[in-house]
Design an enzyme around this catalytic site. Structure first.
Site, PDB file in Angstrom:
ATOM      1  N   ASP A 291       1.101  -1.670  -0.116  1.00  0.00           N
ATOM      2  CA  ASP A 291      -0.193  -0.213   0.164  1.00  0.00           C
ATOM      3  C   ASP A 291       0.863   0.995  -0.295  1.00  0.00           C
ATOM      4  O   ASP A 291       1.690   2.009   0.924  1.00  0.00           O
ATOM      5  CB  ASP A 291      -0.943  -0.079   1.164  1.00  0.00           C
ATOM      6  CG  ASP A 291      -1.937   1.265   1.093  1.00  0.00           C
ATOM      7  OD1 ASP A 291      -1.878   1.795   0.145  1.00  0.00           O
ATOM      8  OD2 ASP A 291      -2.997   1.627   1.865  1.00  0.00           O
TER       9      ASP A 291
ATOM     10  N   GLU B 282      65.088  22.553  35.288  1.00  0.00           N
ATOM     11  CA  GLU B 282      66.064  22.588  33.977  1.00  0.00           C
ATOM     12  C   GLU B 282      65.374  23.287  32.616  1.00  0.00           C
ATOM     13  O   GLU B 282      65.995  24.510  31.968  1.00  0.00           O
ATOM     14  CB  GLU B 282      66.883  21.359  33.700  1.00  0.00           C
ATOM     15  CG  GLU B 282      68.051  20.764  35.051  1.00  0.00           C
ATOM     16  CD  GLU B 282      69.214  21.424  34.690  1.00  0.00           C
ATOM     17  OE1 GLU B 282      69.161  22.931  33.900  1.00  0.00           O
ATOM     18  OE2 GLU B 282      69.926  21.268  35.221  1.00  0.00           O
TER      19      GLU B 282
END
Length: 1738
Positions: free
Chosen positions: A566, A1221
């Site tokens: 459908d 450092e």
């Protein structure tokens, strides 16, 4: 043939379900095995006539019941449920018992006077234990007779049977007597008592047949009482004309009450009355309840046996009814008996009976309410008239009313405010408005007529429409005829020639018809296709063609459903119930109106375009299932309209195949059915019957010894209860359990181990299979190394020359290995099957499934058994993966012969193969998920379809499922790792699942690659392998090949992602990592054979001379060890690879030198160098320092020249030297922005980061090789950014801590010294708690309240106008509110105590004076909830006073103590101590149970010391058990349970436990014996002769003299036993005992009379309760709770059921105020279990 004899025992076993149902109704439980044991072995030994086959004789059953219910040690409490159930079956027999039950004998003797002829006797069997086969009495139940008073002489009701009675006639209409009898005339004088007893039978009976006219005890004429026993007719009438006590206790109680009040029966009469009207069990219950109602001198129920026996004796007392004392006893006895009847008549609550009361169809609401109230009175303890129960009665009235009345009552407005009377009135209105039956019939007739009228009108309209259509068609036909006639007139006659019956109308040839004509343009019409799964036409019906509507049949949930296509429907629709529905709904608008419908849950639908997830709309009233546009769109369907109708096809024009199914059944779609080309015919099955499971049964490996499962050294048995199991699942696995029991694989057992059984439902069926959860057992069993072959490389041992295969799958393989009996108990589980008589544990005698070592153990066992076969058939290849066998041969004949030999070997060894799964002598087989064919392995189509059909993942779990399925096929997918790279991040936990274009592209690429997956050759271990490797963007890709003639045949495609470290290297080094990774994976397939590596890079030189600046030593060593193994790995020439196939291109690629490329590789900044710049603007030295000083790590960084400090700063505590450092170097670069800079550093880490590693880190995303974030990430990024700031830059590394006078040495020493000094001197800028550095307020913020000003005035503080604040002791004063906020914040951070917080504040300088500091701090610490729950509390409760007995043997304390080692099973010691004398009794026991306690109490304590009045124990399971408490209630003993977790409450017995155990320890050390049971009497002797607190030993208190130390028996002792001096000695002992006992009792009472208030807690206080068993990080105290009741030593709080000792609580607020003037009052309430507490002023 003989006929089996039916006995009562066999009859009950045949109807065992009914027996269990009867027992359940009696609230007991019976077992079949014990039922048989008691009936056939136990009860015949009672010597009451019980036969071994059972009996339904009520007299014998009663005798057995008396034996079972006997008090004391002669009773049998365990048999009570069984005899009660047996009695219930005999008293109220079910249909299958009635033919075997004796009818009750009539209450008559041979008549002494003429009367009606007696009824013929029923043909009943004699009283015996064996009954005839089928003898059924009459089914009609005789109506109870109403007998007249006896006219004969009085008889002894105890020794004689009752006299005969004539059968009364039918009752008169008024029910007052028999029809033939006349009531006495009015005015007749009352007969005398004697006359009433001796009147003749001709006198009419009384009107009330249930009331006797002769009272047992009445006053005679001479003032003496005369005794008149009950007549047998009165007893008979009372019993037969009233319901039983169990049916209606209230009515029978009322009858007995009237008899007791009017007849004044004696003790004997009461027993006769109870014995007649009640059953034995009911009578016992009434007597027990009556004895409980005996009250003592204080008016409360007593438990003293002597008082109870005096008031309510169980044996005949000597009460003389002619004396006032005797009559008073009888009156009191009757009152107690009536109370017992009332208490025993309270039936247990059965709300099901109440719910079963429903309103009848024609019953009025008032009558229904009365029945409902009666049910409440009868089946519940609630009074329906009680206002508190009105709501319950009202709701029952509404719910149980008739459906129409109940619905309308539920919809009443303000239903809560309606009373029961209002509801009844509303229900009466609804009931009265109901239509009468006549009205209902009239309405139905009227509706039927209207329906018939509408149907006739519709038929007329339909007929008119049909006529109109017929006229219209006729008009068209006439118009055609007229037109044809006109054409004939114009063109002459054009008639069609006559055709033969076999002539074509199109080509006019004979032999076929027009529809089959081959000359037609569309060709001949073929046969109509039959649609099985999919059909475009309906099946039609009854010889008629279906309408040409497009239809498709789908299989939904295993059932075919035909859908109507459908295109106008937006959504697809199902009409039948599809299963569970979702919560979503949609509004559907149709031609007849709109309605809301629900959606189904997601269904996986397999379409022609792939599998999708779809949800249907469930519309039950839709005429046809619809296939809407939503599913048609997913189908990509095309609808074609042709002459034969509409056709629906897919996007490629193929017919659609749509199937809906469960996901677990999906694999079955893609598996091809077993072809009939090589069936297992009768030859294979008949030649080797022992080799097949279908013909040989369950297998058993005959050469394998039973397996012993070793446990870990610390393992202990684990016992897990069986999980709840549904009835469906239990019935599903029951056949499997039964089958395994029959085969001996499962056997009953008793084991300390137990694991649960899990029923697993087989997909697509309703069948279940049992699966045992052995996870806990697996944890406790020793681990063994798994030797199961790896399926990844198992096929490497199969040479391509062997192309004939046989595949065998062993059936129930693990069950072929036996378990040693010592290991069988490990795998026990619970199973109950009442029908089979199984209730306990079962265990496996064979190796179970689910055990972690089962695959390895079986694999090794089968390898050992098949070793001879491999030796005898060296030309065959036999591969084994657990229970899957693959036999390969070079020819068909060899394969057949080898298969026969293998089947014969398996049958002889005891293994069984599955004939259904066997693939014998084929060139194409499936093995381990692969398709083997012509020396190659392929991916099976089923596996491809499984991956292709999976929908797009929406969750991480679905994505992991997809990657796992696709990962199995990665050997066939070139570059799988690179393809799947966008997908793997989404599988991680905690990652947001976002599916984007990249993921969709990768998902589709993997699917596409599977569709084009090539065939891979099987590895040939006789040839060398070649590995082509390529690398791209961090992904290694390669193909493993072998030469096949001039071609290279792929063996496997390999791919893998490089780790983050290697991914950041230059391309040449990444190639080295790629080769190393793929070489390791290829080794799993090459099995150590030579491997030639071909790649577009000259990596051999890189591996031999690796650049140390890029590779770590560990990685370098690993690569060299793997790739420089010249015996196994060789490097081929440089080749250019095709990116698609990874195979070499025909033309040569561009050559390059990898060493030169790496030499040219640079870091972040191209001009960065490590040589000093000659024209530098600055030359600086940097250093970072980190060291420990006074337990704290300090750090600093500095930038200096040779002589001065340019920059220095202290860093936060804990900073590492590497980070310092980096900070120093970054700061130097920032200060030199736009200038030329030479910077020296002694840090290798900072130097390598700036020159090399920083760029590597950036390329790989600042991650380690494990994928984690590197350390100092922020500092590294800052350094990389600062590298571009100077105009020119040179970073130079110099050694640290140099000596000498060079410039580098001086500058480095200067930087190091500056960094250390600044770290030591300066304080880092960090957040602290110091008030002076982070004070939240200034003086301007201070706001003083009136109370603050008063307190400041008292202190003598002054107000400073300049500072705008109060000043005290030279400091600004902080207001009270500010002080509270600061101290509260400080306490929330530390949770220190008051004293420690105060000391902390006083030790640190504070610029402010805190107002009310100590008081505020004390309030904060005492009201802190967290501190109250965790901090310990000192118990300030004083020691209480122990309650003692007033004489020996009245008050005992009991306790169990454990004594180790437990020799001969004795592990516990049960200790009794008399609190008055200190006398101790101790008994060794094997168990710590309530049965042991009651046994010792009744057998040891009671016979020697009398029945105790009070027993004190702790809350152990043996003491709180229902058995112990019930025995105490029956004996009238007050059992006091002490406070939990308070051993001081049982201090006397606890101290005695310690004394006995210490003495036993000393005795065992002295004697050298470990048998403490043998030494126990010596320990008791010491304990009984040790002086107590009053200087007396328990022996002296009990016997009045010290024990004799030496006692030699005198042979002449018998001569002086009756000497008067012995009697005098006994009298003296009595006097001494009383002289000793009386002062002791007074001393104990004096302790109790001392007014002591041990604890300060009162009702209404709030307290914390101690947790005695705290878990990890759990508070020590719980609460707070409100105190409800108190005793001098314990409290009752709201929310905890048990009493709590005062030492186990502490006040929620320690500032307990002194008692106020208010007092508490206790008032009684209507509920006897509740009291009301009120508080008021005194």
């Amino acid at each position: 043939m003989g006929q089996a004899v039916t006995t009562p025992l066999s009859l009950t076993l045949d109807h065992w379900k009914d027996v269990e149902r009867t027992a359940h109704n009696l609230s007991v439980e019976v077992r079949k095995r014990r039922w048989v044991t008691f009936c056939s072995a136990e009860w015949p030994t009672f010597n009451v006539g019980w036969p071994r086959d059972g009996t339904f004789n009520p007299d014998i059953i009663t005798q057995v019941k008396i034996k079972v219910f006997s008090p004391g040690p002669h009773g049998h409490p365990d048999q009570v449920p069984y005899i009660v159930t047996w009695e219930a079956i005999a008293v109220d027999p079910p249909p299958w018992v009635r033919p075997f039950v004796h009818p009750k004998p009539p209450l008559s003797l041979p008549p002494s006077a003429p009367s009606l002829p007696p009824e013929p006797p029923l043909s009943t069997p004699p009283q015996s234990s064996l009954y005839p086969a089928l003898t059924s009495p009459l089914n009609t139940k005789p109506r109870p007779q109403v007998l007249p008073d006896s006219g004969g002489p009085l008889i002894d009701l105890l020794t004689e049977d009752p006299p005969p009675y004539r059968d009364p006639g039918p009752p008169s209409p008024d029910g007052n007597g028999d029809s033939g009898e006349v009531a006495p005339t009015e005015g007749a004088p009352d007969p005398s008592p004697m006359v009433s007893r001796l009147r003749g039978r001709k006198e009419p009976p009384v009107a009330d047949s249930t009331t006797s006219q002769a009272f047992p005890l009445r006053l005679g004429g001479n003032g003496q009482y005369q005794y008149w026993p009950f007549s047998s007719s009165d007893l008979y009438n009372w019993k037969n004309n009233n319901p039983s006590f169990s049916e209606d206790p209230a009515k029978l109680t009322a009858l007995i009450e009237s008899v007791l009040l009017t007849h004044q029966p004696t003790w004997d009469d009461c027993q006769q009355l109870l014995g007649t009207l009640l059953t034995g069990e009911e009578k016992q219950r009434v007597l027990l309840e009556a004895r409980k109602a005996v009250r003592g001198e204080d008016g409360r129920p007593t438990q003293l046996p002597n008082d109870i026996n005096d008031a309510f004796p169980l044996e005949r007392p000597d009460w003389d009814y002619n004396t006032q004392r005797g009559r008073n006893h009888l009156v009191h006895y009757r009152q107690l008996l009536l109370a017992g009847l009332q208490n025993a008549g309270r039936s247990p609550t059965n709300l099901a009976k109440v719910k079963g009361i429903t309103q009848g169809p024609n019953e009025s609401p008032s009558a229904f309410l009365e029945r409902l109230k009666e049910a409440y009175r009868r089946y519940t303890p609630y009074d329906p008239e009680d206002p508190g129960q009105e709501t319950n009665v009202a709701m029952s009235f509404i719910w149980q009313s008739a459906p129409d009345i109940g619905r309308k009552l539920e919809r009443l407005e303000d239903l809560k405010s309606k009373t029961l009377g209002d509801l009844v009135r509303e229900a009466e209105k609804i009931f009265n408005k109901r239509e009468t039956p006549e009205e209902r019939e009239e309405r139905i007739r009227r509706e039927t007529e209207e329906k018939e009228e509408r149907r006739r009108a519709e038929d007329v309209q339909r007929e008119k429409e049909r006529d109109r259509r017929r006229h219209r068609e006729m008009s068209k036909l006439l118009a055609t005829v007229v037109s044809g006639q006109r054409q004939d007139r114009q063109g002459g006659e054009r008639r069609r020639p006559q055709l033969d019956h076999d002539q074509c109308a199109y080509c006019k040839e004979k032999g076929h018809w027009a529809r089959d004509c081959p000359k037609k343009p569309r060709g001949p019409r073929g046969p109509r296709p039959q649609a099985s799964l999919l059909t475009l036409d309906d099946q039609g019906g009854q010889g008629q063609e279906p309408p040409p509507e497009p239809r498709i049949t789908l299989r939904v949930g295993g059932q075919p459903v035909t859908f109507l296509v459908d295109t106008g429907a937006q959504h697809s629709v199902l009409t039948q119930n599809p299963g569970p529905l979702s919560d979503k709904s949609a509004w559907v608008q149709g031609a007849t109106g709109g309605k809301r419908y629900r959606w189904t849950t997601d269904r996986r639908v397999h379409l022609a375009t792939g599998k999708v997830t779809h949800s249907f709309l469930h519309v039950p009233d839709c005429p046809y299932p619809l296939l809407g546009r939503d599913l048609l769109t997913k189908l990509k369907a095309q609808i074609h309209f042709e002459g034969s109708g509409a056709q629906v096809v897919g996007p490629m024009g193929q017919p659609l195949q749509v199937l809906t199914l469960n996901i677990e059944d999906e694999y079955r779609l893609h598996e091809t059915s077993k072809g009939p080309d090589v069936p297992l015919g009768s030859t294979w099955l008949s030649d080797f019957p022992q080799a097949w499971a279908e013909t040989g049964g369950m297998g058993l490996a005959v050469r394998q010894a039973p397996l012993i499962i070793p446990l870990k050294a610390t393992s202990t048995p684990v016992s897990i209860k069986q999980y709840p199991m549904s009835q469906e699942a239990r019935l599903g696995i029951k056949p499997h359990i039964q089958r395994l029991l029959d085969q001996g694989i499962l056997v009953p057992c008793q084991s300390p181990w137990n694991t649960p059984l899990l029923p697993v439902k087989k997909p697509g069926t309703n069948d279940y299979r049992p699966v045992q959860d052995l996870r806990e057992v697996n944890k406790r069993v020793e681990d063994i190394h798994p030797t199961v072959p790896n399926p990844y490389n198992l096929l490497s041992g199969l040479p391509p020359s062997h192309q004939w295969y046989t595949v065998l799958d062993l059936k129930d393989a693990f069950f072929c290995l036996r378990l040693h009996p010592t290991s069988q108990s490990l795998f026990a589980f619970e199973w109950r099957d009442p029908e089979m008589g199984i209730s306990g544990q079962l265990t496996w005698t064979r190796l179970p499934q689910g055990f972690k070592n089962s695959p390895t153990l079986f694999d090794e066992a089968l390898h050992r058994d098949l070793a001879d076969f491999r030796i005898q058939h060296p030309d065959l290849i036999l591969l084994q993966y657990v229970d899957d066998l693959l036999l390969a041969a070079t020819s068909e004949l060899d394969c057949q012969q080898g298969t026969r030999a293998l089947l014969q070997t398996l049958g002889d060894l005891g293994y069984r193969a599955s004939a259904k799964k066997a693939q014998i002598c084929q060139k194409q087989v499936k093995y381990l998920g692969y398709l083997l064919k012509e020396g190659q392995r392929w991916l099976t189509e089923a596996r491809k379809e499984t991956v292709m059909g999976q929908p797009t993942p929406k969750t991480p779990r679905q994505l992991r499922e997809f990657l796992g399925t696709a990962g199995f096929c990665r050997l066939w997918i070139p570059g799988f790792a690179e393809m799947a790279a966008p997908l793997y991040p989404l599988t991680k936990t905690g990652t947001l699942f976002e599916w984007g274009p990249d993921q969709q592209k990768a998902y589709q690429e993997i699917k596409q690659a599977l569709l084009t997956a090539p065939a891979l050759g099987l590895p040939d271990l006789t040839k060398p392998f070649e590995l082509f490797v390529d690398e791209k963007q961090g992904y290694a890709k390669g193909v493993l090949t072998q030469k096949l003639g001039p071609w290279r045949r792929p063996v496997a495609y390999l791919s893998k992602k490089l780790d983050p470290v290697a991914a950041g290297w230059p391309p040449c080094l990444r190639m080295v990592a790629a080769i190393a990774v793929l070489t390791k994976d290829a080794g799993k397939l090459t099995m150590g054979q030579p491997l030639v590596i071909l790649a577009p890079h000259a990596v051999e030189a890189l591996v031999k001379q690796p650049p140390d600046r890029w590779l770590s030593n560990a990685r370098m060593t690993h690569y060299q060890a793997l790739l420089l193994d010249t015996d196994r790995v060789q490097f081929g020439p440089i080749v250019a690879l095709n990116p698609a196939t990874l195979l070499p291109l025909p033309e040569e690629g561009l050559q390059h030198d990898c060493l030169d490329i790496l030499a040219e590789a640079h870091g972040t900044r191209p001009d960065l160098t490590d040589q000093p710049l000659p024209d530098a603007d600055h030359t600086w030295y940097t250093d970072g320092s980190s060291f420990l000083q006074e337990g704290q790590r300090k750090a600093g960084a500095a930038v200096t020249t040779e002589t001065e400090v340019v920059w220095a700063k202290a860093l936060p505590a804990g900073t590492s030297a590497q980070r310092a450092e980096l900070i120093a170097l970054t700061q130097a670069l920032k200060m030199a922005e736009g200038k030329k800079l030479n910077v020296y550093t002694d840090s290798r880490y900072a130097f390598a980061t700036a020159h090399i590693h920083g760029e590597i880190y950036r390329r790989r995303g600042l991650l380690t090789s494990e994928g984690k974030e590197i350390k100092n990430k922020d500092e590294i990024l800052a350094l990389l950014k600062a590298l571009f700031l100077p105009k020119r830059l040179s970073i130079i590394h110099c050694p640290g801590h140099q000596k000498g006078n060079r410039a580098e040495a001086r500058g480095n020493r200067m930087a190091d010294q500056a960094a250390r000094e600044v770290a030591t001197r300066e304080t880092p800028e960090t957040s602290t708690l110091l008030i002076e550095n982070s004070a939240p307020y200034t003086h301007e913020h201070f706001h003083y309240t009136v109370t603050d000003i008063k307190d400041l005035t008292k202190l003598g503080a002054t107000y400073d106008d300049a500072k705008k604040c109060w000043v005290y002791q030279g400091k600004p004063v902080m207001p009270d509110q500010f002080t509270f906020e600061l101290l509260d914040f400080l306490h929330q951070l530390t949770h220190l105590s008051f004293s420690k917080t105060k000391a902390l504040l006083e030790r640190n300088y504070c610029p402010y004076y805190m107002l009310n500091r100590d008081r505020t701090l004390k309030d904060i610490t005492e009201t802190c909830q967290a501190c109250a729950q965790v901090n310990a509390s000192k118990s300030a409760v004083k020691q209480g006073t122990r309650v003692r007995g007033h004489r020996p043997g009245t008050h005992w304390e009991i306790d169990f103590t454990e004594v180790k080692p437990g020799l001969y099973g004795y592990k516990y010691l049960l200790v009794f101590i008399d609190t008055f004398s200190g006398w101790v009794e101790a008994f060794p026991t094997k168990k710590e149970t309530a049965k042991v306690v009651t046994k010792k109490l009744l057998e040891e304590i009671f016979p020697r010391f009398g029945m105790p009045q009070v027993l004190g124990t702790d809350n152990g399971p043996a003491f709180v058990s229902k058995v112990s408490q019930t025995v105490a209630d029956l004996l009238g003993v007050d059992w006091k349970l002490h406070c939990a977790y308070r051993p001081q409450s049982s201090g006397q017995v606890e101290r005695m436990n310690r004394t006995i155990k210490e003495t036993l320890t000393k005795l065992t050390l002295a004697t050298g014996s470990r048998d403490w049971v043998l030494l126990l009497p010596l320990a008791l002797y010491r304990a009984r002769n040790t002086p107590g607190p009053h200087g007396l030993t328990p022996y002296e208190i009990l016997y009045g003299a010290p024990p004799p130390l030496v006692n030699f028996p005198d042979p002449d002792m018998a001569k002086v036993t009756h000497n008067p001096s012995l009697q005098a000695h006994l009298q003296a002992l009595y006097l001494v005992q009383h002289e000793v006992w009386r002062p002791l009792a007074a001393a104990y009472q004096e302790q109790l009379d001392r007014p002591v208030v041990p604890h300060p807690f009162r009702v209404g206080d709030t307290v914390w309760v101690r947790r005695h068993q705290t878990k990890n990080l759990e508070p020590r105290w719980k609460g707070p709770y409100t105190v409800l009741l108190t005793t001098p030593t314990a409290l009752k709080v709201d929310g905890i059921a048990a009493w709590i000792h005062a030492a186990h609580v502490k006040a929620a607020d320690t500032r307990i105020e002194p008692p106020s003037e208010s007092t508490w009052r206790v008032q009684r309430s209507q509920n006897p279990l509740k009291i009301r507490l009120t508080r008021g002023t005194s």
